[in-house]
Scaffold this motif. Sequence first.
Motif, PDB file in Angstrom:
ATOM      1  N   HIS A  98     -40.650  -5.964 -56.445  1.00 28.75           N
ATOM      2  CA  HIS A  98     -39.527  -6.893 -56.278  1.00 28.75           C
ATOM      3  C   HIS A  98     -39.331  -7.833 -57.464  1.00 28.75           C
ATOM      4  O   HIS A  98     -38.195  -8.079 -57.843  1.00 28.75           O
ATOM      5  CB  HIS A  98     -39.628  -7.722 -54.992  1.00 28.75           C
ATOM      6  CG  HIS A  98     -38.533  -8.740 -54.835  1.00 28.75           C
ATOM      7  ND1 HIS A  98     -37.204  -8.388 -54.655  1.00 28.75           N
ATOM      8  CD2 HIS A  98     -38.551 -10.109 -54.858  1.00 28.75           C
ATOM      9  CE1 HIS A  98     -36.462  -9.499 -54.557  1.00 28.75           C
ATOM     10  NE2 HIS A  98     -37.250 -10.544 -54.683  1.00 28.75           N
TER      11      HIS A  98
ATOM     12  N   GLU B  50     -35.283   0.521 -54.671  1.00 35.31           N
ATOM     13  CA  GLU B  50     -34.357  -0.340 -53.907  1.00 35.31           C
ATOM     14  C   GLU B  50     -33.233  -0.919 -54.746  1.00 35.31           C
ATOM     15  O   GLU B  50     -32.257  -1.416 -54.193  1.00 35.31           O
ATOM     16  CB  GLU B  50     -35.134  -1.450 -53.191  1.00 35.31           C
ATOM     17  CG  GLU B  50     -35.664  -2.513 -54.127  1.00 35.31           C
ATOM     18  CD  GLU B  50     -35.029  -3.876 -53.880  1.00 35.31           C
ATOM     19  OE1 GLU B  50     -34.480  -4.117 -52.810  1.00 35.31           O
ATOM     20  OE2 GLU B  50     -35.105  -4.693 -54.810  1.00 35.31           O
TER      21      GLU B  50
ATOM     22  N   ASN C 266     -35.367  -5.272 -50.152  1.00 36.49           N
ATOM     23  CA  ASN C 266     -34.294  -6.047 -49.542  1.00 36.49           C
ATOM     24  C   ASN C 266     -32.905  -5.491 -49.823  1.00 36.49           C
ATOM     25  O   ASN C 266     -31.955  -5.798 -49.111  1.00 36.49           O
ATOM     26  CB  ASN C 266     -34.375  -7.508 -49.994  1.00 36.49           C
ATOM     27  CG  ASN C 266     -34.492  -7.672 -51.491  1.00 36.49           C
ATOM     28  OD1 ASN C 266     -35.286  -6.980 -52.136  1.00 36.49           O
ATOM     29  ND2 ASN C 266     -33.735  -8.582 -52.055  1.00 36.49           N
ATOM     30  N   HIS C 267     -32.758  -4.648 -50.868  1.00 34.82           N
ATOM     31  CA  HIS C 267     -31.434  -4.117 -51.215  1.00 34.82           C
ATOM     32  C   HIS C 267     -31.219  -2.665 -50.781  1.00 34.82           C
ATOM     33  O   HIS C 267     -30.123  -2.148 -50.950  1.00 34.82           O
ATOM     34  CB  HIS C 267     -31.203  -4.221 -52.725  1.00 34.82           C
ATOM     35  CG  HIS C 267     -31.109  -5.624 -53.225  1.00 34.82           C
ATOM     36  ND1 HIS C 267     -30.126  -6.499 -52.801  1.00 34.82           N
ATOM     37  CD2 HIS C 267     -31.868  -6.329 -54.098  1.00 34.82           C
ATOM     38  CE1 HIS C 267     -30.284  -7.666 -53.399  1.00 34.82           C
ATOM     39  NE2 HIS C 267     -31.339  -7.596 -54.192  1.00 34.82           N
TER      40      HIS C 267
ATOM     41  N   ASP D 183     -39.784  -1.065 -59.528  1.00 34.22           N
ATOM     42  CA  ASP D 183     -38.366  -0.996 -59.185  1.00 34.22           C
ATOM     43  C   ASP D 183     -37.511  -0.322 -60.259  1.00 34.22           C
ATOM     44  O   ASP D 183     -37.457  -0.792 -61.397  1.00 34.22           O
ATOM     45  CB  ASP D 183     -37.809  -2.405 -58.967  1.00 34.22           C
ATOM     46  CG  ASP D 183     -38.586  -3.214 -57.938  1.00 34.22           C
ATOM     47  OD1 ASP D 183     -39.832  -3.113 -57.906  1.00 34.22           O
ATOM     48  OD2 ASP D 183     -37.951  -3.960 -57.189  1.00 34.22           O
TER      49      ASP D 183
ATOM     50  N   HIS E 188     -42.847  -5.271 -50.818  1.00 36.14           N
ATOM     51  CA  HIS E 188     -41.741  -5.777 -51.619  1.00 36.14           C
ATOM     52  C   HIS E 188     -41.538  -7.249 -51.266  1.00 36.14           C
ATOM     53  O   HIS E 188     -40.991  -7.572 -50.210  1.00 36.14           O
ATOM     54  CB  HIS E 188     -40.491  -4.953 -51.294  1.00 36.14           C
ATOM     55  CG  HIS E 188     -39.401  -5.099 -52.289  1.00 36.14           C
ATOM     56  ND1 HIS E 188     -39.397  -4.408 -53.488  1.00 36.14           N
ATOM     57  CD2 HIS E 188     -38.289  -5.857 -52.292  1.00 36.14           C
ATOM     58  CE1 HIS E 188     -38.306  -4.730 -54.169  1.00 36.14           C
ATOM     59  NE2 HIS E 188     -37.626  -5.616 -53.469  1.00 36.14           N
TER      60      HIS E 188
HETATM   61 FE   LIG Z   1     -35.994  -6.624 -54.356  1.00 40.71          FE
END
Ligand SMILES: [Fe+2]
Length: 252
Positions: free
Chosen positions: A173, A35, A63-64, A4, A148
């Motif tokens: 993540h 992300e 998720n982002h 990430d 993720h």
């Molecule tokens: Fe994340």
Amino acid sequence: MLGDVTSPAAAEYLSSVLPAYRAKNGVDLCTVNAENGGFILGPTPDTAKLLLGAGADVLTGGNHTLQSYSLLGAIDEMAAVLRPANYPAAAPGCGSVIVRTASGVRVLVMSLLGRVHMEPPLASPFETADAVLERHRGRYDLALVDFHAEATGEKLALGHYLDGRVTAVVGTHTHVPTADLTILPKGTGYVTDLGMCGPRGSILGIDPEDVLTRYLTAVNHKFHPAEGKMKAEGVLLETEGGRVIFAERVTL
Ligand SMILES: [Fe+2]
């Protein structure tokens, strides 16, 4: 495959070191999880373009990703910028892409989101992986999966579920690199978490003072990116006939 990217500054750092690393190691294809490229939120289109221009072939999601409002209007035009494939079909963007390397290998890259301790609640990553592989069957030579997810058990479960059917399953993540890089029994490369591309002296990319304040007060004070020296973490995979024959941890 790199972990990430925690902020625009981290994206700039990665962009400054990736071209030389790629050239030195003869890397055919590079994926980067972006992300958090807009700091916690997904990348802006400009940050995404910076990474793609510096040697990332595909930006994987999480998720982002779709919390970047500027990306929402652009992601449908950016095939190499993925959001998790198990989002509803009506969500902007796509969860998989096939890219062709300079040597002509067709690589399917898939992005999936976990469901244990994760938001938003999405479709099964297991069933989605099956559906994506089936949809692209016959059109790719290798398949790479960025899963993720929060829970180590869920990541290991997907790794074993896809063992022998994809080339690699890598987790993202948590931003913390795990020491379990391995080749599963049927030849799939696996690691529970790649780690992150972000500031070394941080808590997951965030200024430690901000995080501590939240823990000590239980109040959601604003987060800022940590400053200082950067690192970029991930794995280098060598493949033959669709199977991983060599895997090593990488820190740039
Ligand atoms: Fe994340």
